[in-house]
Design an enzyme around this catalytic site. Structure first.
Site, mmCIF file in Angstrom:
data_model
loop_
_atom_site.group_PDB
_atom_site.id
_atom_site.type_symbol
_atom_site.label_atom_id
_atom_site.label_comp_id
_atom_site.label_asym_id
_atom_site.label_seq_id
_atom_site.Cartn_x
_atom_site.Cartn_y
_atom_site.Cartn_z
ATOM 1 N N LYS A 197 -9.468 8.724 10.216
ATOM 2 C CA LYS A 197 -10.015 9.049 8.900
ATOM 3 C C LYS A 197 -10.336 7.770 8.128
ATOM 4 C CE LYS A 197 -8.110 9.840 4.890
ATOM 5 N NZ LYS A 197 -9.111 9.201 3.998
ATOM 6 N N GLY A 249 -2.937 0.728 4.266
ATOM 7 C CA GLY A 249 -3.245 1.117 2.894
ATOM 8 C C GLY A 249 -2.129 0.703 1.960
ATOM 9 N N SER A 250 -1.927 1.500 0.912
ATOM 10 C CA SER A 250 -0.983 1.108 -0.134
ATOM 11 C C SER A 250 0.458 1.305 0.319
ATOM 12 C CB SER A 250 -1.244 1.917 -1.397
ATOM 13 O OG SER A 250 -1.008 3.282 -1.146
ATOM 14 N N THR A 251 1.342 0.525 -0.266
ATOM 15 C CA THR A 251 2.763 0.616 0.069
ATOM 16 C C THR A 251 3.321 1.990 -0.318
ATOM 17 O OG1 THR A 251 3.012 -1.762 -0.102
ATOM 18 C CG2 THR A 251 5.011 -0.470 -0.352
ATOM 19 N N GLY A 254 2.338 4.412 2.316
ATOM 20 C CA GLY A 254 3.070 4.039 3.528
ATOM 21 C C GLY A 254 4.501 4.564 3.498
ATOM 22 N N GLU A 271 0.625 -0.928 7.958
ATOM 23 C CA GLU A 271 0.159 -2.224 7.477
ATOM 24 C C GLU A 271 -0.139 -2.034 6.010
ATOM 25 O OE1 GLU A 271 -1.721 -4.834 6.033
ATOM 26 O OE2 GLU A 271 -3.412 -4.625 7.407
ATOM 27 N N CYS A 305 -5.439 -7.446 1.896
ATOM 28 C CA CYS A 305 -3.980 -7.295 1.856
ATOM 29 C C CYS A 305 -3.282 -8.642 2.020
ATOM 30 C CB CYS A 305 -3.522 -6.317 2.926
ATOM 31 S SG CYS A 305 -4.267 -6.650 4.520
ATOM 32 N N GLU A 402 0.649 -6.375 -6.329
ATOM 33 C CA GLU A 402 -0.634 -6.593 -5.668
ATOM 34 C C GLU A 402 -1.745 -6.130 -6.615
ATOM 35 O OE1 GLU A 402 -1.664 -4.043 -2.216
ATOM 36 O OE2 GLU A 402 -2.135 -5.921 -1.211
HETATM 37 P P1 NAI Z 1 -4.310 4.453 -0.426
HETATM 38 O O1 NAI Z 1 -3.112 3.994 0.318
HETATM 39 O O2 NAI Z 1 -4.169 5.655 -1.301
HETATM 40 O O3 NAI Z 1 -5.506 4.736 0.599
HETATM 41 C C1 NAI Z 1 -5.611 4.213 1.914
HETATM 42 C C2 NAI Z 1 -5.965 5.324 2.881
HETATM 43 O O4 NAI Z 1 -4.911 6.270 2.911
HETATM 44 C C3 NAI Z 1 -7.214 6.114 2.503
HETATM 45 O O5 NAI Z 1 -7.881 6.500 3.675
HETATM 46 C C4 NAI Z 1 -6.629 7.340 1.815
HETATM 47 O O6 NAI Z 1 -7.475 8.471 1.855
HETATM 48 C C5 NAI Z 1 -5.390 7.582 2.634
HETATM 49 N N1 NAI Z 1 -4.321 8.316 1.954
HETATM 50 C C6 NAI Z 1 -4.065 8.407 0.620
HETATM 51 N N2 NAI Z 1 -2.987 9.172 0.397
HETATM 52 C C7 NAI Z 1 -2.538 9.569 1.606
HETATM 53 C C8 NAI Z 1 -1.423 10.383 2.034
HETATM 54 N N3 NAI Z 1 -0.571 10.910 1.169
HETATM 55 N N4 NAI Z 1 -1.249 10.561 3.370
HETATM 56 C C9 NAI Z 1 -2.082 10.017 4.260
HETATM 57 N N5 NAI Z 1 -3.152 9.270 3.910
HETATM 58 C C10 NAI Z 1 -3.374 9.037 2.602
HETATM 59 O O7 NAI Z 1 -4.826 3.219 -1.270
HETATM 60 P P2 NAI Z 1 -5.805 3.270 -2.554
HETATM 61 O O8 NAI Z 1 -5.345 4.324 -3.492
HETATM 62 O O9 NAI Z 1 -7.185 3.317 -2.055
HETATM 63 O O10 NAI Z 1 -5.525 1.847 -3.199
HETATM 64 C C11 NAI Z 1 -4.389 1.639 -4.022
HETATM 65 C C12 NAI Z 1 -3.820 0.260 -3.808
HETATM 66 O O11 NAI Z 1 -3.328 0.147 -2.489
HETATM 67 C C13 NAI Z 1 -4.817 -0.875 -3.933
HETATM 68 O O12 NAI Z 1 -5.007 -1.245 -5.260
HETATM 69 C C14 NAI Z 1 -4.142 -1.934 -3.117
HETATM 70 O O13 NAI Z 1 -3.182 -2.598 -3.888
HETATM 71 C C15 NAI Z 1 -3.444 -1.162 -2.022
HETATM 72 N N6 NAI Z 1 -4.234 -1.163 -0.769
HETATM 73 C C16 NAI Z 1 -3.847 -1.968 0.258
HETATM 74 C C17 NAI Z 1 -4.600 -2.022 1.402
HETATM 75 C C18 NAI Z 1 -4.235 -2.904 2.537
HETATM 76 O O14 NAI Z 1 -5.112 -3.347 3.267
HETATM 77 N N7 NAI Z 1 -2.987 -3.151 2.796
HETATM 78 C C19 NAI Z 1 -5.828 -1.261 1.560
HETATM 79 C C20 NAI Z 1 -6.125 -0.384 0.449
HETATM 80 C C21 NAI Z 1 -5.345 -0.376 -0.668
HETATM 81 MG MG MG Z 2 -4.354 6.151 -3.317
#
Ligand code: NAI
Ligand code: MG
Length: 491
Positions: A197, A249-251, A254, A271, A305, A402
């Site tokens: 996804k 994605g976000s902590t 995770g 990650e 990240c 972050e």
């Molecule tokens: P997010 O963690 O919500 O989104 C990342 C992915 O996870 C997207 O595909 C999203 O649809 C999916 N996702 C969201 N909630 C989920 C759940 N409950 N179960 C499974 N999948 C889920 O991150 P978001 O809201 O886009 O960004 C928020 C913050 O996270 C950013 O400001 C940044 O600080 C951090 N982040 C870190 C990343 C990294 O590379 N480590 C990448 C993106 C965001």
């Molecule tokens: Mg989110």
């Protein structure tokens, strides 16, 4: 254009050097009005009946309607992946699997301009970066893992590596195609099938990638792409047919995934975020360090990240370094992602811009000093000026959290011990940078910094052969290199 004033040996020389626009043409991409889900090698309409719009964040212009996969759609994708796993893919000769990966890599290279333009259109990153970083690295990842596919027994001697089964993979929006490559290449090399996804704001390159899969004649169901928001991701995580979950994605998300999977047999790699220290000692080559600092935090608008978001400067060179850094900031060009001269593109989404603005406000409120170079931003779209905070205390939110935007927090230190202590004073542990002339100091620092990756006299360098991943709240498991195969194997 520049005024022609001063004469130089009879030839007029410009007194002002402005850049003429150099836009990359978007004609090379054709975007459909709407996209279904890619399941079992076919495009299907979402059973959920729901769609959402994806936009160009630099103009807010809608680009396409995207399917919002619901539980039934996720089930169909997992079933297709299971069937492909059992009926052929996992039993295929590894050297045959390698051929598909090679083919995918070749096609990505051939179509790289198309992918780069689409990546910049949908995600806001400068074309210079999608062209020179995202695309070459994505192809390199497939090439690299193609090489391992038929050598797993040698990679893990006496351990009889077996594929895990169906991998559920959830990726973010900062490097959409590259994160797809990081996830899919090792999974397929190890003999697994995939349900992936992409993030809700950047689905288009993953959907174009389905075209590549068809061109490569990958057997149906080996890779399935489902689009949707976090609720779709949550369905993948909890689906009983998924054997392994890989998340970037976000902590917060995770942690939620880890709770969801506790007590199940599913394998998991996470990650997550970071708050990396980029440590500059007084013997560092300063001009190179400035480039490394700029690349460390303003690359991809700071949506990285492993971004070097905390600059730790040795006190004796502080004034000099800050003066150089401010001067360099004035030369960064912020603007249209498709312009080949652009250094800093658009912020990926309204939501992310709000988060950056909120954290920057806390920096001002807590007493840090802000510097932003003069900069004219486009009227529409999501933008943020490259920013430096000085006078930052370790307790400030801008030094702890972050920001995931083009915002640098500067702290100082006097001794190497103090540098290590400050660098490690974070719940994260993904990456770090060290700038010094002394090899011995590089080695000593690399030993003591609690970070998965430590760069020395460079920053944000990636290679498919080099494992990447974090400690502490930055997650666990490694992607890239030999290490990156292990999460996709049973022994
Ligand atoms: P997010 O963690 O919500 O989104 C990342 C992915 O996870 C997207 O595909 C999203 O649809 C999916 N996702 C969201 N909630 C989920 C759940 N409950 N179960 C499974 N999948 C889920 O991150 P978001 O809201 O886009 O960004 C928020 C913050 O996270 C950013 O400001 C940044 O600080 C951090 N982040 C870190 C990343 C990294 O590379 N480590 C990448 C993106 C965001
Ligand atoms: Mg989110």
């Amino acid at each position: 254009m520049a005024e022609l004033e001063r004469k130089h040996g009879g030839t007029p020389v410009p007194t002002e050097w402005t850049y003429a626009p150099a836009p990359e043409s978007r004609d090379i991409v054709s975007i459909r009005d709407r996209y279904g889900l890619y399941v079992g090698g076919e495009w299907i309409e979402p059973r959920s009946g729901k769609t959402f719009a994806t936009i160009d964040p630099s103009t807010e212009e809608p680009l396409a309607e995207i399917a919002q996969a619901g539980p039934e759609d996720v089930s169909l994708a997992v079933e297709a992946a299971r069937e492909a796993f059992e009926n052929g893919w996992s039993a295929l000769a590894p050297s045959e699997r390698a051929k598909y990966l090679f083919r995918i890599a070749r096609i990505l290279q051939e179509r790289s301009r198309e992918f780069a333009v689409l990546e910049s259109l949908n995600g806001g990153k400068p074309i210079r970066e999608s062209r020179d970083v995202d695309l070459p690295l994505s192809a390199a990842h497939f090439f690299y893992y193609a090489g391992w596919a038929d050598k797993l027994e040698y990679a893990f001697p006496n351990r009889q590596p077996q594929p895990v089964g169906v991998a559920g993979q959830i990726i973010p929006w900062n490097f959409p195609l590259l994160m797809l490559a990081w996830k899919i290449a090792p999974a397929l090399a190890a003999g697994n099938t995939v349900v992936l996804k992409p993030a809700e704001t950047t689905p288009l390159t993953a959907l174009l990638f389905c075209d590549v899969l068809r061109q490569a004649e990958l057997p149906p169901g080996v890779v399935n792409i489902v689009t949707g928001d976090g609720s779709t991701g949550a369905e993948i995580v909890k689906h009983p047919g998924v054997d392994k979950v890989a998340f970037t994605g976000s902590t917060d998300v995770g942690k939620a995934i880890q709770r969801e999977l506790a007590g199940t047999k599913k394998k998991l790699t996470l990650e997550l975020g970071g708050k990396a220290a980029n440590v500059v000692f007084d013997d560092a080559p300063l001009d190179q360090a400035i480039e490394g600092i700029v690349n460390g935090i303003y690359f991809n608008q700071g949506h990285v990240c492993c971004a070097g978001s905390r600059l730790l400067v040795q006190e004796s060179i502080y004034e000099q370094l800050i003066a150089k850094l401010k001067r360099r900031l004035g030369t960064l060009r912020v603007g249209a992602p498709l312009d080949k001269n652009t250094d800093v593109g658009a912020i990926n989404s309204r939501q992310q811009l709000d988060k950056i603005e909120e954290l920057v406000q806390t920096g001002r409120d807590e007493g840090a000093e802000i510097y932003q170079p003069p900069c004219r931003l486009p009227e529409r779209g999501y933008w943020f000026v490259p920013t430096v905070f000085t006078n930052v205390a370790q307790s400030y939110r801008i030094a702890q959290e972050e920001i995931f935007g083009p915002v640098l927090s500067v702290l100082t230190f006097r001794t190497p011990d103090e540098a290590v202590e400050k660098a490690n004073n974070t719940p994260y542990g993904l990456s770090a940078g060290v700038w010094t002339e002394k090899g011995s100091r590089i080695l000593a620092m690399a030993q003591r910094l609690r970070a998965g990756v430590v760069w020395a006299n460079t920053y944000n360098r990636f290679d498919p052969a080099s494992p990447f991943g974090g400690y502490k709240e930055s997650g666990f498991g490694r992607e890239g290199g030999l290490h990156g195969l292990e999460p996709y194997l049973r022994f």
